[in-house]
Design a protein around this motif. Sequence first.
Motif, short mmCIF file in Angstrom:
data_model
loop_
_atom_site.label_atom_id
_atom_site.label_comp_id
_atom_site.label_asym_id
_atom_site.label_seq_id
_atom_site.Cartn_x
_atom_site.Cartn_y
_atom_site.Cartn_z
N LEU A 270 2.37 1.72 -3.49
CA LEU A 270 1.35 2.08 -4.51
C LEU A 270 0.91 3.60 -4.58
N VAL A 271 0.82 4.03 -3.38
CA VAL A 271 0.32 5.61 -3.21
C VAL A 271 1.22 6.52 -3.42
N ALA B 100 0.83 -1.24 0.04
CA ALA B 100 -0.07 -0.03 0.05
C ALA B 100 1.07 1.39 -0.08
N LEU B 101 1.91 1.34 0.77
CA LEU B 101 2.86 2.50 0.89
C LEU B 101 3.54 2.90 -0.44
N ASP C 173 2.23 6.88 -7.24
CA ASP C 173 1.38 7.73 -8.20
C ASP C 173 1.57 9.16 -8.09
#
Lengths: 423, 423
Positions: free
Chosen positions: A419-420, A416-417, A423
């Motif tokens: 991926l965000v 999660a870390l 972007d």
Amino acid sequence: MTQMENARKGRITAEMDYVARKENIDIQKLIKGVASGKIVIPKNINRESSPCGIGKGLSTKINANVGSSSQKEDIDLEVEKALLAVQYGAHAVMDLSTGPALNEVRKKILEVIDVPIGTVPIYEAGVAARSRDGSVIDMDEDDMFRAIENQAREGVDFMTIHSGITMDTVEKLKNSNRLMGIVSRGGAFLAAWIMHNQQENPLYKNYEYLLEIAYEHDVTLSLGDGLRPGCLQDASDIPQIQELIVLGGLVEEGRKVDVQCMVEGPGHVPLDQISANMKIQKTICKEAPFYVLGPIVTDMAPGYDHITSAIGGAWAAFSGADFLCYVTPAEHMAIPGLEDVKEGVIASKIAAQSADVALGLKNAWEDEIKMANARRNFDWEGQFELAFDGEKPRNYRQSCPVEEEDMCSMCGEYCALRLVRED
Amino acid sequence: MTQMENARKGRITAEMDYVARKENIDIQKLIKGVASGKIVIPKNINRESSPCGIGKGLSTKINANVGSSSQKEDIDLEVEKALLAVQYGAHAVMDLSTGPALNEVRKKILEVIDVPIGTVPIYEAGVAARSRDGSVIDMDEDDMFRAIENQAREGVDFMTIHSGITMDTVEKLKNSNRLMGIVSRGGAFLAAWIMHNQQENPLYKNYEYLLEIAYEHDVTLSLGDGLRPGCLQDASDIPQIQELIVLGGLVEEGRKVDVQCMVEGPGHVPLDQISANMKIQKTICKEAPFYVLGPIVTDMAPGYDHITSAIGGAWAAFSGADFLCYVTPAEHMAIPGLEDVKEGVIASKIAAQSADVALGLKNAWEDEIKMANARRNFDWEGQFELAFDGEKPRNYRQSCPVEEEDMCSMCGEYCALRLVRED
């Protein structure tokens, strides 16, 4: 002079100074706590050690029990356990040996370990009586006080004293419908003694003499809960609370003569009764530091009582307990090994830290924020250094090698870390 | 017809009957709970399984996560983990696979495992998009709904759906000063998608279509908390609570069309904030069953997060949580192995039982009293049979052989129970 007497006279001892720095609190606040008895600093005048403060406004402390039994006695192993416990963060160590060489174990631990050392001197008295006359109930008053005095001279910093087991509380126990009876070993020594001899507990009857010894060496009394519940069903019952009331009176007696006192508490307690137990101890014992064993919140998991008591300990410490006695996975089953000691200490540290953070303690929050930053930055070594046990997470990470530093095998490239951030 | 629709029409399904017997509660009480949405029975119409009830007045349930990652994929191992989790008492299993063969893992687990199975279908959509177009943000709406529909047909009983990640909540996240940002994997898939495509989350925009699919197969929606806090510092902040408000609205939408819904919750939460979190979820989400991950009450113990979350889980379940997602010791570090799964399940069972006893549940108390009796009677085999894991305490006992049955190596002949009984 005891720490309490010094505090009452406004004198800053080396121990107070050390504790205030370590806790990152104002020395005057600490002195006030020690003077009022809401904080204790267990530190026998006969032994050099690095003390700690236990009580109101201070971080939650944890104790690790070590010691031989009649079934297993290995002096070096017990010393090794004590060293390991301190290495993983125990603030105090109790030697609960009951093997034939119990005096040797204690002496060795007093020599080697730098943190406050506690004992239960009635074990020495009972074991001596048994080897001499065949049974612990053959102890006499001299046996009991000799053990206390010898250990005070040797430098023991705090002693569990079961002065709350009296003819009256034993009678209340008999009239109760307890499922498990007495599960405290020291409590059982004295209850059996009272029932057999039909006499009052010498540690209660001659409490003043006991206070004299404690005063002379500045031994902190840890007033034992011999009638603590041994299963959830027995929690918070009449014998337990009756004993607590006796202990509350004994705290007041101690404070009159500048003897530091803390109070021991349960035991096996359902989660919904823990905060009430903490509150009642604080009112009855006039905010004396509360030292709890567990509490264990379910009996369904023998082999995992470090977890059942981490749950209870966290909530207890958040609700007012000051000092947590660790429980190892071996509890109720066997004398703990080295790995059990380590697991027990870490589980207790987790409970203590959870409570300290929830209570808003500055030091505790600073650590949490450092750890969160290390995690956010994929700073694995930073995490391992901050962790209560760096080795275990390091082994996890090494067990599943990944290509990139900002990745672990749990989420892999779908972190999660990552991926965000990408972007 | 869904369980909820049946309940609303006063029809007793085989699943309701099964659940009421198992919980030892009145069937009418259960029906009322299912009809109102305060209880869910995750049971896809396309698959045979032994269901469980989750929600108000029922015992606390626990879920075990299994599943491959891009870094470690072994289908047989994941199936073995799922079997082991059920063997040790997990009431449900979620397959969170994100490895290339994720569809195979899921199919195998659906085939082999008898308890309710949950998934996060956005993983299938994201992994497919990545392998096709290079990134999870290349998912389109069809990918998302195709995954949901396929998995519903296959028989998945409950699905985590991140419909609470919206353009608005992502904006609130950006404006917050969160330390850890997003730590939910599914949440990150959708947040990254929203930020990249500058479009509303299809799972939110087309929630009605999603409800149609869920209704058709009676898939229980588990409304995901994509913005759950990833460290204590971030707990209970605006993004988290804003998302919860969105989820509360989605629960109401679901209930209108007879779709069973539960709500997922944090995460990393200090002990003092847990009961407030439970209470707010219950008010905002109109008492929809609350499914919590942890909560982890300190971040200082990587490698021991089964313990940090047993502490949080126990208090959460006592304060209103209905369903605990286990956390293994490998959490934050690596994909769990078999031993980690076992440890995670047992820690969660401890948390659940602690809460159930504290809440006064009859079944939970009966077990405690049986265990206390076995202990009092030195009935070791009885204890091992009742224990969540009988093997570990049996090994402890065997590791230190003693001469007598009513003795263990911990206290030896100075056992409190023996001493008082002897006299």
